[in-house]
Design a protein around this motif. Structure first.
Motif, mmCIF file in Angstrom:
data_model
loop_
_atom_site.group_PDB
_atom_site.id
_atom_site.type_symbol
_atom_site.label_atom_id
_atom_site.label_comp_id
_atom_site.label_asym_id
_atom_site.label_seq_id
_atom_site.Cartn_x
_atom_site.Cartn_y
_atom_site.Cartn_z
ATOM 1 N N ARG A 25 -6.026 3.246 -1.089
ATOM 2 C CA ARG A 25 -5.198 3.127 -2.328
ATOM 3 C C ARG A 25 -3.841 3.851 -2.066
ATOM 4 O O ARG A 25 -2.823 3.329 -2.477
ATOM 5 N N ARG A 26 -3.782 4.790 -1.356
ATOM 6 C CA ARG A 26 -2.471 5.615 -0.934
ATOM 7 C C ARG A 26 -1.694 4.569 -0.107
ATOM 8 O O ARG A 26 -0.288 4.363 -0.361
ATOM 9 N N ALA A 27 -2.027 3.896 0.787
ATOM 10 C CA ALA A 27 -1.501 3.034 1.565
ATOM 11 C C ALA A 27 -0.854 1.699 0.858
ATOM 12 O O ALA A 27 0.070 1.269 1.014
ATOM 13 N N LEU A 28 -1.619 1.215 0.016
ATOM 14 C CA LEU A 28 -1.243 0.342 -0.989
ATOM 15 C C LEU A 28 -0.120 0.406 -1.818
ATOM 16 O O LEU A 28 0.788 -0.294 -2.108
ATOM 17 N N ALA A 29 -0.510 1.607 -2.357
ATOM 18 C CA ALA A 29 0.705 2.307 -3.464
ATOM 19 C C ALA A 29 2.176 2.476 -2.800
ATOM 20 O O ALA A 29 3.130 2.214 -3.484
ATOM 21 N N GLU A 30 2.231 2.667 -1.404
ATOM 22 C CA GLU A 30 3.041 2.881 -0.674
ATOM 23 C C GLU A 30 4.028 1.426 -0.750
ATOM 24 O O GLU A 30 5.184 1.602 -0.409
ATOM 25 N N TRP A 31 3.503 0.306 -0.560
ATOM 26 C CA TRP A 31 4.084 -0.982 -0.534
ATOM 27 C C TRP A 31 3.486 -2.132 -1.358
ATOM 28 O O TRP A 31 2.607 -2.790 -0.663
ATOM 29 N N HIS A 59 -10.978 4.702 9.036
ATOM 30 C CA HIS A 59 -12.379 5.237 9.678
ATOM 31 C C HIS A 59 -12.506 6.755 8.947
ATOM 32 O O HIS A 59 -11.791 7.601 9.420
ATOM 33 N N GLU A 60 -13.435 6.790 8.164
ATOM 34 C CA GLU A 60 -13.709 8.149 7.616
ATOM 35 C C GLU A 60 -12.441 8.742 7.112
ATOM 36 O O GLU A 60 -12.086 10.149 7.195
ATOM 37 N N GLY A 61 -11.460 7.903 6.457
ATOM 38 C CA GLY A 61 -10.175 8.182 5.669
ATOM 39 C C GLY A 61 -8.819 8.607 6.678
ATOM 40 O O GLY A 61 -7.921 8.842 5.907
ATOM 41 N N GLN A 62 -9.310 8.270 7.748
ATOM 42 C CA GLN A 62 -8.162 8.425 8.756
ATOM 43 C C GLN A 62 -7.814 7.030 9.534
ATOM 44 O O GLN A 62 -8.565 6.048 9.635
ATOM 45 N N VAL A 63 -6.443 7.047 9.831
ATOM 46 C CA VAL A 63 -5.956 5.725 10.686
ATOM 47 C C VAL A 63 -6.328 5.846 11.932
ATOM 48 O O VAL A 63 -6.138 6.653 12.816
ATOM 49 N N LYS A 64 -7.279 4.875 12.423
ATOM 50 C CA LYS A 64 -7.819 4.938 13.713
ATOM 51 C C LYS A 64 -7.644 3.625 14.304
ATOM 52 O O LYS A 64 -7.563 2.702 13.814
ATOM 53 N N GLN A 65 -7.863 3.366 15.971
ATOM 54 C CA GLN A 65 -8.033 2.254 16.439
ATOM 55 C C GLN A 65 -9.426 2.343 17.405
ATOM 56 O O GLN A 65 -9.498 3.499 18.102
ATOM 57 N N PRO A 124 -0.718 10.195 7.819
ATOM 58 C CA PRO A 124 -1.519 9.521 6.889
ATOM 59 C C PRO A 124 -1.178 8.203 6.734
ATOM 60 O O PRO A 124 -0.463 7.427 7.476
ATOM 61 N N PRO A 125 -2.266 7.308 6.330
ATOM 62 C CA PRO A 125 -2.049 5.918 6.055
ATOM 63 C C PRO A 125 -0.834 5.333 5.064
ATOM 64 O O PRO A 125 -0.291 4.215 5.803
ATOM 65 N N GLU A 126 -0.349 6.063 4.618
ATOM 66 C CA GLU A 126 1.070 5.626 3.801
ATOM 67 C C GLU A 126 2.207 5.757 4.701
ATOM 68 O O GLU A 126 3.244 5.108 4.465
ATOM 69 N N TYR A 127 2.073 6.527 5.810
ATOM 70 C CA TYR A 127 3.089 6.716 6.638
ATOM 71 C C TYR A 127 3.381 5.241 7.303
ATOM 72 O O TYR A 127 4.491 4.888 7.641
ATOM 73 N N PHE A 128 2.187 4.780 7.801
ATOM 74 C CA PHE A 128 2.407 3.563 8.324
ATOM 75 C C PHE A 128 2.724 2.397 7.555
ATOM 76 O O PHE A 128 3.480 1.551 7.574
ATOM 77 N N ALA A 129 2.140 2.437 6.100
ATOM 78 C CA ALA A 129 2.634 1.535 5.099
ATOM 79 C C ALA A 129 4.162 1.517 5.024
ATOM 80 O O ALA A 129 4.850 0.554 4.844
ATOM 81 N N ARG A 130 4.557 2.848 5.060
ATOM 82 C CA ARG A 130 6.044 2.898 4.684
ATOM 83 C C ARG A 130 6.674 2.441 5.987
ATOM 84 O O ARG A 130 7.947 1.721 5.644
ATOM 85 N N LYS A 131 6.303 2.523 7.128
ATOM 86 C CA LYS A 131 6.900 2.212 8.370
ATOM 87 C C LYS A 131 6.901 0.516 8.307
ATOM 88 O O LYS A 131 8.110 0.024 8.788
ATOM 89 N N TYR A 132 6.021 -0.049 7.971
ATOM 90 C CA TYR A 132 5.957 -1.565 7.861
ATOM 91 C C TYR A 132 7.064 -2.034 6.753
ATOM 92 O O TYR A 132 7.604 -2.982 6.982
#
Length: 266
Positions: free
Chosen positions: A76-82, A17-23, A46-54
Motif C-alpha cells: 500500500r505504501r508503494a502504490l500510494a507513492e505513485w 517478501h515479509e514486508g521488505q523489497v527483495k530479489q 522501504p518499498p516507497e523509495y523504489f516507487a518514487r525512483k520509478y
C-alpha cells in the motif's frame, strides 16, 4: 509515412517478501521448506523509495508483487507513492481486486486465483474481468493483467502457481493466450526456471511470445546485461517488454539503472 515500429522497453518491479523489497531466485520460494529460499538481495530502503525512483524516471508499467503474507502495508505504501501507475499482484482475488484498485493500483495481476486445484477456471477469469474491467486486468499472464508464471517442460511451457511451486495443466501457447486476451489487456510472463539467476533470458520463450501475443506483454526472468533489452526487442519484434531484477545495481547487481533508463527512453 509508415508508423514508427515499437521498441521493447524496460519495465521495473518491486518484489515484496515479509514486508521488505527483495530479489529472490524464483524456483526456491516455498511454503513448506523455508531452507530452500535463496535471496539475492534485501533492500535497506522501504518499498516507497523504489516507487518514487520509478516515478521520477517516468517508468510506466511497473509491478509490485506480494510474495506471501506480511506484505499488505508495504504494498500500500508503494502504490500510494505513485498512484495509478503501478500494478499489483500476489493473492489477488475477486473479493479484494477492487480494494487494491482503490488503494492506487493501475491494474491488478492474477494467477493462482484462476487455478483452483491446479486447473484453469474460466468462470473465475470472467468474474474478475467483469468486476474490474478488462482494461484493469493483467494475467501473470494484467485493470486485468494476466500473470503467467511459467516453467519449461521440454519444448513447452506451463503456467505455475503458488509461488512457482505447483505446475498447472495450462500450456502457454497461442491458442490459450488468444483466449485469455478476451478478458485482460496485458500479460506478465515470469520464466520461473531462470528468474533471479542472472544467467540469461529464455530466448525461445521470448521469441514465441513475440509470435503469439497481440496485447502488451512483459517478460521477466534471467536478464543479466543491458544488451538483453535489444535482444528481447529483436526476438519479439518489439512486442515484448523486459523486466530487470537481481542484475540491477539498485538491487545489488551490476547493470546500471540510470543507463538502462536512458537507453529505454531513446
Amino acid at each position: 509515412m509508415a508508423p514508427k515500429q515499437r521498441h521493447s522497453t524496460f519495465r521495473p518491479c518491486i518484489d515484496l517478501h515479509e514486508g521488505q523489497v527483495k530479489q529472490i531466485v524464483g524456483g526456491t520460494l516455498s511454503d513448506s521448506n523455508e531452507e530452500r529460499l535463496k535471496t539475492n538481495f534485501v533492500a535497506t530502503q522501504p518499498p516507497e523509495y523504489f516507487a518514487r525512483k520509478y516515478r521520477d524516471n517516468g517508468l510506466e508499467g511497473g509491478h509490485v508483487i506480494k510474495l506471501g503474507p506480511q506484505n499488505e502495508e508495504a504494498a500500500r505504501r508503494a502504490l500510494a507513492e505513485w498512484r495509478d501507475h503501478l500494478q499489483i499482484g500476489g493473492g489477488i482475488t475477486a473479493d479484494n481486486a477492487k480494494e487494491w484498485l482503490d488503494a492506487g493500483a493501475s491494474k491488478i495481476i492474477v494467477t493462482s486465483y484462476l487455478f483452483p486445484s491446479g486447473n484453469f477456471d474460466l468462470e473465475r477469469l470472467q468474474t474478475i474481468s467483469s468486476l474490474v474491467g478488462k482494461d484493469k486486468l493483467v494475467v501473470d499472464v494484467r485493470n486485468v493483467v494476466y500473470f503467467i508464471r511459467c516453467r519449461r517442460r521440454g519444448d513447452k511451457w506451463f503456467v505455475a502457481m503458488n509461488k512457482w511451486q505447483d505446475i498447472t495443466t495450462m500450456e502457454v501457447n497461442k491458442e490459450n493466450l488468444d483466449m485469455l486476451t478476451q478478458y485482460c489487456n496485458e500479460f506478465l510472463v515470469h520464466a520461473a526456471d531462470v528468474e533471479g539467476l542472472c544467467q540469461g533470458i529464455d530466448e525461445k520463450l521470448v521469441k514465441k511470445l513475440g509470435e503469439w501475443v497481440t496485447i502488451p506483454t512483459t517478460y521477466a526472468g534471467g536478464a543479466k546485461s543491458i544488451s538483453d533489452l535489444e535482444t528481447v526487442n529483436k526476438l519479439s519484434g518489439g512486442r515484448v517488454d523486459l523486466t530487470y531484477g537481481s542484475s540491477l545495481d539498485i538491487f545489488g547487481g551490476a547493470v546500471s539503472f540510470d543507463e538502462l533508463v536512458k537507453i529505454s527512453n531513446q
